[in-house]
Design a protein around this motif. Structure first.
Motif, PDB file in Angstrom:
ATOM      1  N   GLN A 124       0.839  -1.196   0.000  1.00 22.79           N
ATOM      2  CA  GLN A 124       0.000   0.000   0.000  1.00 22.79           C
ATOM      3  C   GLN A 124       0.874   1.245   0.000  1.00 22.79           C
ATOM      4  O   GLN A 124       2.038   1.202   0.393  1.00 22.79           O
ATOM      5  CB  GLN A 124      -0.901   0.046   1.233  1.00 22.79           C
ATOM      6  N   ARG A 125       0.269   2.363  -0.441  1.00 24.71           N
ATOM      7  CA  ARG A 125       1.015   3.618  -0.533  1.00 24.71           C
ATOM      8  C   ARG A 125       2.330   3.380  -1.269  1.00 24.71           C
ATOM      9  O   ARG A 125       3.389   3.882  -0.913  1.00 24.71           O
ATOM     10  CB  ARG A 125       1.264   4.200   0.858  1.00 24.71           C
ATOM     11  N   ASP A 126       2.210   2.591  -2.323  1.00 21.48           N
ATOM     12  CA  ASP A 126       3.372   2.149  -3.091  1.00 21.48           C
ATOM     13  C   ASP A 126       2.987   2.191  -4.565  1.00 21.48           C
ATOM     14  O   ASP A 126       2.016   1.532  -4.969  1.00 21.48           O
ATOM     15  CB  ASP A 126       3.756   0.732  -2.663  1.00 21.48           C
ATOM     16  N   GLU A 127       3.706   2.948  -5.365  1.00 23.80           N
ATOM     17  CA  GLU A 127       3.350   3.090  -6.776  1.00 23.80           C
ATOM     18  C   GLU A 127       3.431   1.781  -7.543  1.00 23.80           C
ATOM     19  O   GLU A 127       2.846   1.638  -8.615  1.00 23.80           O
ATOM     20  CB  GLU A 127       4.251   4.130  -7.433  1.00 23.80           C
ATOM     21  N   ASN A 128       4.142   0.793  -6.991  1.00 26.70           N
ATOM     22  CA  ASN A 128       4.231  -0.517  -7.649  1.00 26.70           C
ATOM     23  C   ASN A 128       3.089  -1.450  -7.253  1.00 26.70           C
ATOM     24  O   ASN A 128       2.953  -2.525  -7.831  1.00 26.70           O
ATOM     25  CB  ASN A 128       5.573  -1.180  -7.313  1.00 26.70           C
TER      26      ASN A 128
END
Length: 550
Positions: A124-128
């Motif tokens: 989460q809160r991760d562009e990947n």
């Protein structure tokens, strides 16, 4: 609506955990003679329109049919696919599990571990992975940590987080976890999860202590996020066909018999929310409302409030429809589209551009209007090249009459004349507010209010310029992620259409700078006079319209 095994924090006692007796609510619903509950059922199809939806179910192989006035979609959420988090050890090590699996272990009293590490924002809160926060994971990890400590008072629990989010009164619950000497909380980035003799090692950098920490634990829990139950489901017939060609299996939820597709249109990340600022339950299908985690991540208490709001909107819809009126944003409008089908060319522009899926079509492409799905935006009015769509209160004749009523100064007067088509939802109120604040705009501009910029037909632009008008300014709602057109894509459609009006201008031997589309928010009333003045100055730099006097 899915919850974490029926345990949630109480608003009355935000420092403690209480059991949420869901079974009691289920029994209450089943006992209500006015509520029909269909279990083990799937929707085969939904036909019709608000007030007259025909729903067909498949219940254990039996077909069940009934009518509905409105629909609330509350299919909940599904956990993020943890198999994509191999770098955190999931799938590699047996003792790396998700928060869902940990909830099941706690519920069954089977957490056999003396030390447990929670990794927050896993995927989460991760562009990947998921770029957003799921809003409940911090609270769930704190709750699970306390339950682990209750089951095993000698256990140690570690929680590694990016940011600890416990809104409102739940900060008190966070403090109780901080006060527990067996719960260790620290801010940091998890760099590794590795297996060593006798357990797992979690490496954390950039902690509040300003150093690298390696913690040896028996079990690691990944706080994976919430994904809408509609994520990955094809929402249009074209998407369905594409998946079928690739041999990818899928299962629809609503199975709407709509020309534009079987499901609710979605925004980002599979959430079927229209993004209306003040109307969170609205979708792009009239009479169908989204509630709970299917439209955004939320906890149980928020979901209860959300379901209440959606149910009230559904009741409001049924009441308005029974009176022949439409819903938001032209609530109560009883004006229906009037179509002269004898001149229809089956171009399909109206069926494709309608933002609410109100128009179906037959095999020849002839449009079939479902009046109760219509929200009176006039997009079909602006889309039709034959101008055969009108409303009693907003017709082709009315707009043409307004245009004809505008006087055009002769070429010898050297007074440019500009027409401004202004959307009634944001731009026109902004113009009113400018007047209330005694702001002045150029006197050579004449304003024609429209229901939506999507209702402005390119033929009106040609008629305006061929009449001798020097310029056309179009003011509409802003669109995009931060602020959305009240009719979903009216301003966007106008921008697209005016991008193609060059052909019309070339035919008239006129400059493309004579037509401009601008977006303005209702709060930007102070900018409206400036926009008008700047457009006026740009028109002054051009030669007078050569059609003046004809």
């Amino acid at each position: 609506m899915r919850c974490f095994i029926g345990i949630e924090l109480s608003l009355e006692a935000t420092k403690e955990i209480e059991d949420l007796n869901i079974q009691e609510k289920i029994d209450e619903v089943n006992a209500n003679p006015k509520i029909n509950v269909y279990t083990s059922s799937k929707i085969q199809k939904i036909e019709g329109q608000p007030g007259q939806f025909n729903v067909t179910l498949d219940q254990n192989g039996n077909t069940v049919e009934f009518k509905a006035g409105a629909i609330v979609l509350a299919t909940g959420w599904k956990p993020y696919d943890a198999s994509k988090l191999e770098e955190l050890g999931y799938g590699k090590y047996d003792n790396v599990i998700t928060n869902i699996q940990m909830e099941e272990l706690i519920s069954n009293g089977g957490v056999k571990a003396d030390s447990v590490a929670f990794i927050q924002c896993a995927g989460q809160r991760d562009e990947n992975h998921l770029p957003y926060c799921s809003s409940v994971c911090c609270m769930v990890s704190l709750k699970q940590a306390k339950l682990i400590r209750e089951q095993n008072p000698d256990s140690k629990v570690y929680i590694f987080y990016k940011d600890m989010r416990t809104p409102g009164l739940y900060e008190d619950f966070y403090r109780t976890a901080q006060d527990d000497e067996g719960i260790f909380l620290t801010k940091g980035n998890v760099t590794k999860v590795a297996q060593e003799a006798g357990g797992l090692v979690v490496g954390v950098e950039d902690t509040l202590l300003g150093e690298t920490v390696n913690v040896k634990v028996d079990r690691v829990v990944l706080a994976t996020g919430m994904v809408s139950s509609m994520e990955g489901i094809p929402t249009t017939k074209e998407e369905q066909a594409e998946l079928q060609e690739k041999g990818i299996e899928f299962e629809n939820i609503l199975n709407l018999e709509y020309r534009q597709g079987p499901e609710l249109p979605i925004l980002k990340y599979g959430f079927p929310d229209s993004n209306f600022i003040c109307f969170p339950y609205e979708t792009r299908r009239t009479g169908i409302y989204a509630a709970g985690c299917v439209r955004q991540p939320m906890g149980i208490n928020e979901s209860i409030d959300d379901a209440t709001g959606a149910a009230l909107k559904a009741i409001q819809c049924i009441e308005l429809i029974s009176q022949g009126g439409t819903t938001f944003p032209r609530s109560g409008d009883v004006d229906y589209p009037d179509v002269f089908l004898q001149r229809c060319t089956q171009c399909k522009r109206c069926t494709e551009e309608c933002p609410f899926g109100a128009i179906n079509e037959d095999e020849k492409g002839t449009p079939f209007y479902n009046p109760m799905r219509c929200r009176r935006c006039g997009t079909c009015f602006g889309a039709c090249p034959e101008r055969i769509v009108s409303f009693k209160g907003y017709s082709v004749d009315m707009v043409s009459t307004m245009l004809k009523a505008v006087s055009v100064p002769g070429p010898e007067e050297e007074k440019p004349r500009i027409i401004a088509f202004v959307c009634e939802n944001d731009a026109y109120p902004a113009l009113d507010m400018a007047a209330m604040h005694r702001l002045k705009y150029n006197p050579f501009i004449r304003v024609i209010p429209v229901r939506c910029l999507g209702s402005v037909n390119t033929v009106f632009i040609a008629d305006t310029l061929s009449k001798g008008i020097d310029g056309v300014l179009m003011l509409g709602c802003k669109y995009g992620d931060d602020y959305q057109c009240h009719f979903i894509k009216g301003s966007e459609l106008a921008d697209y259409r005016m991008g193609k009006v060059q052909e019309t201008l070339d035919r008239l031997m006129l400059e493309s700078d004579r037509v401009k589309v601008m977006q303005v928010a209702i709060t930007e009333y102070d900018k409206v006079p400036q926009i008008m003045d700047e457009f006026y100055e740009s028109i002054k730099e051009l030669e007078p319209n050569p059609y003046k006097g004809f």
